[in-house]
Design an enzyme around this catalytic site. Structure first.
Site, PDB file in Angstrom:
ATOM      1  N   ASP A  97      11.833 -98.850 -18.141  1.00 29.92           N
ATOM      2  CA  ASP A  97      10.658 -99.752 -18.766  1.00 29.92           C
ATOM      3  C   ASP A  97      11.421-100.723 -19.730  1.00 29.92           C
ATOM      4  O   ASP A  97      11.941-100.217 -21.041  1.00 29.92           O
ATOM      5  CB  ASP A  97       9.874 -98.839 -19.424  1.00 29.92           C
ATOM      6  CG  ASP A  97       8.876 -99.871 -20.095  1.00 29.92           C
ATOM      7  OD1 ASP A  97       8.856-100.919 -20.344  1.00 29.92           O
ATOM      8  OD2 ASP A  97       7.719 -99.304 -20.493  1.00 29.92           O
ATOM      9  N   TYR A 157       9.057 -79.762 -24.567  1.00 29.67           N
ATOM     10  CA  TYR A 157      10.075 -80.491 -24.026  1.00 29.67           C
ATOM     11  C   TYR A 157       9.790 -82.082 -24.336  1.00 29.67           C
ATOM     12  O   TYR A 157       8.342 -82.537 -24.466  1.00 29.67           O
ATOM     13  CB  TYR A 157      10.170 -80.235 -22.387  1.00 29.67           C
ATOM     14  CG  TYR A 157       9.074 -81.009 -21.509  1.00 29.67           C
ATOM     15  CD1 TYR A 157       9.370 -82.202 -21.177  1.00 29.67           C
ATOM     16  CD2 TYR A 157       7.748 -80.498 -21.242  1.00 29.67           C
ATOM     17  CE1 TYR A 157       8.467 -82.980 -20.132  1.00 29.67           C
ATOM     18  CE2 TYR A 157       6.811 -80.775 -20.252  1.00 29.67           C
ATOM     19  CZ  TYR A 157       7.234 -82.446 -19.924  1.00 29.67           C
ATOM     20  OH  TYR A 157       6.385 -82.866 -19.026  1.00 29.67           O
ATOM     21  N   LYS A 204       9.102 -87.280 -21.550  1.00 23.17           N
ATOM     22  CA  LYS A 204       8.244 -87.557 -20.426  1.00 23.17           C
ATOM     23  C   LYS A 204       8.707 -88.853 -19.815  1.00 23.17           C
ATOM     24  O   LYS A 204       8.970 -89.679 -20.556  1.00 23.17           O
ATOM     25  CB  LYS A 204       6.726 -87.473 -20.609  1.00 23.17           C
ATOM     26  CG  LYS A 204       6.273 -86.213 -21.111  1.00 23.17           C
ATOM     27  CD  LYS A 204       5.006 -86.108 -21.480  1.00 23.17           C
ATOM     28  CE  LYS A 204       4.348 -84.925 -22.051  1.00 23.17           C
ATOM     29  NZ  LYS A 204       2.966 -84.818 -22.186  1.00 23.17           N
TER      30      LYS A 204
HETATM   31 MG    MG Z   1       5.919 -99.634 -21.428  1.00 28.94          MG
HETATM   32 MG    MG Z   2       5.883 -97.203 -17.451  1.00 30.67          MG
END
Ligand code: MG
Ligand code: MG
Ligand code: F6R
Length: 372
Positions: free
Chosen positions: A11, A228, A231
């Protein structure tokens, strides 16, 4: 020929918010991908996206973790980040966690799934890209594809599948991995991977052919302070047909949506909705979580395709069901189990809240049993 299929995603900025990748970012990535093909760095390259995640699908003769290939992906993500910054995209460079590239992408933010195999005379491959969810989301469909005869008819009908498959499972709490073989380890496998926040399937291998059948991206999963973190919207590569599940058996688990973690603020459960590529733009409450399936025939290393597999009308009902499930869950608002459990919240006000409320707590008088 032996080749590696690398699916690398990040991203690097959302258009608008966390919902899409801007067309100019895709254009820049595609230009760089064609240069990589022309100069012979890769055999072939395809650029796509799901939600706010941009994915590079590359074939090459190097090994998994090949420094040149990872450096190329890093360079593309730097370039798309520049575009994102110029256009003021949201969270520009979000997944690039470091300023410097050092050999491979491990620990730097992008996720990747890589499979090295000897190309068969005809090599159908499905690349799944998902957004607003996490790698454990693939546990359920992988078990169904590779171990459940109610999904994959070939497990009972095709002698080539009857030796079953080996699953490599990560235990995120103990930082350990185990290999379990179906059919004999079917129940223990399900006991583990039915808990996808702790156990995640990293790869699947055909026992008869001793060949990789599937691989998912798990790089950002790590345990910190008892829970954890990292993600990450995951990718999955699955090879199909001729001794492996048929394309239709690989897609079948998505015909009835299952619930996954990772919706709004990484802190809600929702249905994983299979959509066409144009519809992979999670908008409602930043979702519901999406998955697309890109079908390729890999021929001499070339990526013939993709076919947009979930565009088929036979997935319309799955979408309808997913939207109904989404309505039902959204009615619960900030209540569990739509909202994730306290241990699974991606970010939370709980510690500050407990501190602020500390002086107002008083003994409840009877909720705790007194030892006699
Ligand atoms: Mg984003
Ligand atoms: Mg995404
Ligand atoms: C979920 C996701 C989004 C964001 C949400 C808040 O995985 O990416 O739901 O968590 O839009 O984003 P920020 O904190 O960037 O305002």
């Amino acid at each position: 020929m032996e080749l590696t299929l690398s699916v690398i995603k990040a991203d690097t900025g959302g258009f608008v918010g966390h919902t899409e990748v801007h067309p100019e970012m895709l254009e820049v990535a595609r230009e760089k991908a064609s240069i990589a093909v022309e100069t012979g760095l890769v055999i072939d390259a395809h650029v796509n996206r799901v939600g706010d995640d941009l994915a590079l699908i590359l074939t090459h003769e190097g090994q998994p973790n090949e420094p040149d290939i990872h450096a190329f992906a890093w360079d593309v993500f730097q370039a798309t980040t520049e575009v994102a910054k110029r256009l003021g995209m949201y969270g520009a460079g979000q997944d690039l966690l470091s300023d410097a590239f050092s050999g491979n992408l491990r620990g730097l933010g992008p996720g990747y799934a890589e499979v090295r195999f000897r190309e068969r005379p005809s090599e159908p491959v499905i690349v799944f890209l998902a957004d607003k969810t996490e790698p454990g989301a693939f546990n359920y469909p992988l078990v169904r594809m590779f171990a459940d005869p109610f999904c994959t008819a070939g497990l009972v009908l095709d002698p080539a599948l009857q030796d079953g498959f080996e699953f490599e499972v990560l235990d995120l709490h103990e930082d350990q991995a185990i290999r379990l073989s179906t059919p004999e380890d079917y129940y223990p496998l399900i006991m583990l991977v039915g808990a996808p926040h702790r156990f995640v399937i990293r790869s699947v291998t055909s026992r008869a052919k001793a060949e990789p059948a599937a691989a998912s991206s798990t790089q950002r999963l790590s345990l910190a302070a008892g829970r954890y973190i990292g993600k990450d919207d995951p990718v999955l590569v699955v090879r199909a047909q001729n001794g492996l599940p048929a394309v239709g058996e690989v897609l079948e688990p998505f015909a009835y949506p299952h619930l996954v973690g990772g919706w709004m603020r990484g802190s809600h459960f929702g249905p994983l909705m299979p959509t066409s590529v144009p519809d992979a733009t999670p908008a409602r409450f930043d979702g519901p979580p999406r998955i697309i399936a890109l079908g390729f025939q890999v021929t001499g290393g070339r990526l013939i395709g993709p076919r947009d597999m979930f565009a088929d009308v036979s997935f319309d009902r799955a979408r309808q069901i997913a939207l109904e499930m989404a309505d039902h869950l959204r009615h619960m608002g900030p209540f569990e189990p739509h909202r994730a459990g306290l241990d699974e919240l991606e970010y939370t006000t709980m510690p500050e809240l407990m501190k602020r409320l500390q002086p107002r707590w008083h003994p409840a008088g009877g909720t705790k049993e007194v030892a006699t």
